[in-house]
Design a protein around this motif. Structure first.
Motif: not given
Length: 297
Positions: A30, A33, A50-51, A73-74
């Motif tokens: 994670e 950002g 992933e957003l 994000y991730r």
């Protein structure tokens, strides 16, 4: 003058690899950002980006991902996989002796208004697939992967410089896509006449430029040049020149203690008053106040 190189130089663009992590599934990282521009490369394995505001984006081995600042994000092995903060992951290091995935993460510094202009020409996430990489870009990633997998003197310096190469290649690849929205000066690079004018302007923004002299350099009539320049670049020649000069002036105001009279001359204005008037028209405040506000921010 290479305009992309000039823009990156003026923005003090530089990269730094901050983690190379080996993981076995399930894994997840994670990110806050908050960094202006972050690069991710899966040197081995595959995963998903992933957003918060969109569906998961698949990331395959040797795909290059650039993420601009925004919400957290991730990067995960599969959608929905729990993720650990990157700070904790860095402290833990690689957790597998023979990892299924090797994730390289690096950050770029892009400073000032010139850096901002580059970042605005990128989406929140840009993914350049491995099969779209130019041969030299793929070779640079191969070298990056080989260096990340070994240890030796100067490794961090090598990784950082290879990350710099990756930025140039990735920007080229992304802005060459039909659905991309590159900066106007990048689009103009496909036109030899316009490219010649822009290269000259960037080499000497303080020059005594007029639309007539630009048109002569392009080998076109004044009216034809002005219309063509505006259509390709997205700004009139005069507006582009003003924006270029102001970015250089903002850079000098932020980074140097040069007097306003010197900055005005270097930016192509005949005196400090003319510069201050143009600057206030753009920013709403005089350059001296803007400098103080920028430095206290």
């Amino acid at each position: 003058m290479d305009i992309l190189a000039d823009e990156l130089t003026q923005a003090r663009a530089r990269g730094a690899v901050f983690s190379v992590l080996g993981r076995n599934a399930p894994w997840g990282l994670e990110f806050s950002g908050t960094r202006p521009l972050t690069a991710h490369l899966l040197l081995k394995g595959s995963g998903w980006l992933e957003l918060p505001d969109g569906p998961p984006i698949p990331v395959r081995s040797r795909d290059v991902v650039l993420v601009t600042a925004g919400t957290p994000y991730r990067l995960v092995s599969a959608p929905g996989t729990p993720a650990e903060p990157i700070s904790e992951a860095r402290s833990a290091g690689s957790t597998a002796s023979e990892p299924e995935a090797v994730i390289l993460c690096g950050a770029y510094v892009l400073e000032g208004s010139i850096g901002d202009s580059l970042l605005h020409a990128l989406p929140r996430a840009a993914v350049v697939e491995a099969d779209q990489l130019a041969p030299r870009h793929a070779a640079a990633i191969d070298l990056l992967a080989a260096e990340a997998a070994s240890e030796g003197p100067g490794q961090q310096a090598l990784l950082d410089r290879l990350l710099d190469l990756n930025l140039v290649y990735t920007l080229r690849a992304w802005w060459s896509r039909p659905d991309a929205e590159p900066p106007g000066w990048y689009r103009a690079g496909a036109d030899p006449n316009l490219e010649r004018v822009l290269q000259s302007m960037h080499a000497d923004p303080a020059g005594a430029w007029t639309v007539t002299t630009m048109a002569g350099l392009a080998g076109m009539s004044r009216a034809a040049f002005s219309a063509h320049f505006t259509a390709v670049v997205g700004q009139s020649p005069a507006r582009y020149l003003t924006a270029l000069r102001m970015r250089r002036a903002e850079d000098a105001l932020t980074r140097t203690n040069a007097p306003l009279s010197r900055i005005a001359t270097d930016a192509g204005y005949r005196n400090e008053y003319a510069f201050a008037t143009a600057f206030r028209r753009l920013h709403g405040v005089p350059p001296g106040r803007w400098r103080r506000q920028a430095r206290s921010a």
